[in-house]
Scaffold this active site. Structure first.
Site, PDB file in Angstrom:
ATOM      1  N   HIS A 103       0.767  -1.432  -0.272  1.00 43.33           N
ATOM      2  CA  HIS A 103       0.306   0.188   0.135  1.00 43.33           C
ATOM      3  C   HIS A 103       0.990   1.688   0.074  1.00 43.33           C
ATOM      4  O   HIS A 103       2.022   1.106   0.345  1.00 43.33           O
ATOM      5  CB  HIS A 103      -0.765  -0.471   1.458  1.00 43.33           C
ATOM      6  CG  HIS A 103      -1.338   1.850   1.849  1.00 43.33           C
ATOM      7  ND1 HIS A 103      -1.793   2.094   2.446  1.00 43.33           N
ATOM      8  CD2 HIS A 103      -2.620   2.138   0.677  1.00 43.33           C
ATOM      9  CE1 HIS A 103      -1.792   3.881   2.270  1.00 43.33           C
ATOM     10  NE2 HIS A 103      -2.954   3.214   0.822  1.00 43.33           N
ATOM     11  N   SER A 104       0.449   2.015  -0.905  1.00 40.18           N
ATOM     12  CA  SER A 104       1.234   3.696  -1.067  1.00 40.18           C
ATOM     13  C   SER A 104       2.600   3.216  -0.635  1.00 40.18           C
ATOM     14  O   SER A 104       3.014   2.418  -2.132  1.00 40.18           O
ATOM     15  CB  SER A 104       1.151   3.854   0.008  1.00 40.18           C
ATOM     16  OG  SER A 104       1.193   5.558  -0.074  1.00 40.18           O
ATOM     17  N   MET A 105       3.575   3.857  -0.091  1.00 39.92           N
ATOM     18  CA  MET A 105       4.798   3.441  -0.142  1.00 39.92           C
ATOM     19  C   MET A 105       5.687   1.965   0.149  1.00 39.92           C
ATOM     20  O   MET A 105       6.257   1.579  -0.755  1.00 39.92           O
ATOM     21  CB  MET A 105       5.348   4.597   1.462  1.00 39.92           C
ATOM     22  CG  MET A 105       7.226   3.506   1.659  1.00 39.92           C
ATOM     23  SD  MET A 105       7.866   4.477   3.066  1.00 39.92           S
ATOM     24  CE  MET A 105       6.969   3.512   4.508  1.00 39.92           C
ATOM     25  N   ALA A 107       3.816  -0.083  -2.330  1.00 38.08           N
ATOM     26  CA  ALA A 107       3.980  -0.713  -3.244  1.00 38.08           C
ATOM     27  C   ALA A 107       5.237   0.220  -3.866  1.00 38.08           C
ATOM     28  O   ALA A 107       5.561  -0.488  -5.245  1.00 38.08           O
ATOM     29  CB  ALA A 107       2.416   0.078  -3.583  1.00 38.08           C
ATOM     30  N   ILE A 127      -1.573  -1.930  -4.544  1.00 34.70           N
ATOM     31  CA  ILE A 127      -2.287  -0.381  -3.589  1.00 34.70           C
ATOM     32  C   ILE A 127      -2.390   0.565  -3.184  1.00 34.70           C
ATOM     33  O   ILE A 127      -1.362   1.201  -2.770  1.00 34.70           O
ATOM     34  CB  ILE A 127      -3.412  -1.199  -1.941  1.00 34.70           C
ATOM     35  CG1 ILE A 127      -3.923  -2.847  -2.915  1.00 34.70           C
ATOM     36  CG2 ILE A 127      -4.652   0.049  -2.095  1.00 34.70           C
ATOM     37  CD1 ILE A 127      -4.472  -2.745  -0.979  1.00 34.70           C
TER      38      ILE A 127
END
Length: 288
Positions: A103-105, A107, A127
């Protein structure tokens, strides 16, 4: 998909220090390594875990986050440090290959792992990010200056002490548009008890602006090198730092990619875990 076992604490000895994690699910299931976003922690995946089945999920506290060790004095949180910490964890687990869920970082880190080590990353679920942050190379001097000044100023900054958890929970709710239960999950794993109350457990050095960002061309080359099946999940509306058409253009670079867009906020995997789990489950059943 539901019925996953509750997540339990585990830890690994890494080169940089102790790494902590939450793990659970089917011991014989698909090996899934979950990597959270910036200033989040392993609790980011608690809501989603209860909707997943057929997986052995290990959600890592990345270095300096949650309950994992901070880097030694003078060290920096570079991409290379994060990647090697993640590999220390999967090596400690004995995983030759695995699925990355980021997720975010997380990802962004997962993108680098999938591109650099195709023999180990079986599939990738990204994500709310793909490839990580980038910028025009012409901004390099200003970014270096901002990073250096922020680093030099850190020793003079006193860490805030909260008398109870109400204030940090409100802060996370406001900063990330989170509901109270979701914000509380992150806060309870993201603080330490100190005299007079609580402080954030994350390393203050994580708030320093990066010294240099890769260029758009470099990030695009990383994404184009990801050969494994990849599921991208974006929230609508987009985040200001990852707008359209940039984010869709990045997803289109994938060799074997799928894109799903759900209405929601940046932490949609926490706020809408059942919807995200449905996408993840269908993807994994088809490719692993």
């Amino acid at each position: 998909m539901n019925g996953a076992a509750a997540l339990s604490e585990t830890a690994f000895d890494a080169q940089l220090g102790r790494l902590t994690a939450l793990q659970g699910g089917d011991p014989q299931g698909r090996r899934v390594l979950a990597l959270h976003g910036w200033l989040d922690n392993a609790a980011s995946f608690v809501p989603l875990a209860s909707h997943l089945s057929g997986c052995r999920l290990v959600a890592l506290d990345l270095p300096g986050h949650g309950r994992s060790a901070h880097l030694p004095a003078g060290a920096e949180y570079t991409r290379n440090v994060k990647l090697n910490a993640v590999l220390d964890a999967v090596d400690a687990l004995g995983w030759d290959d695995f699925v990355v869920l980021g997720h975010s970082m997380g990802a962004g880190i997962g993108s680098l792992l999938a591109a650099a080590l195709p023999e180990r990353v079986q599939a990738f679920i990204a994500i709310e990010a793909l490839g990580g942050l980038s910028e025009d190379g012409g901004n390099a001097a200003r970014r270096m200056r901002d990073s250096l000044l922020a680093t030099r100023a850190l020793p003079d900054k006193a860490l805030r002490v909260f008398p109870d958890l109400a204030a940090p929970v409100r802060a996370r709710m406001l900063a990330n548009q989170l509901s109270e239960p979701v914000a509380r999950l992150l806060v309870e794993r993201g603080v330490i008890k100190v005299e007079g109350g609580y402080q954030w457990s994350s390393d203050p050095r994580l708030t320093v602006p990066g010294f240099v960002y890769p260029t758009d061309a470099q990030v695009e080359s990383v994404i184009a090198a990801i050969a494994c099946p990849t599921q991208v999940i974006y929230a609508d509306p987009p985040q200001p730092y990852f707008p359209e058409p940039l984010r869709s253009a990045r997803a289109a670079l994938l060799r074997d990619g799928r894109l799903a867009v759900l209405p929601g906020n940046h932490h949609l995997h926490m706020e809408q875990p059942a919807d995200v789990a449905t996408i993840v489950g269908k993807f994994l059943m088809g490719v692993v």
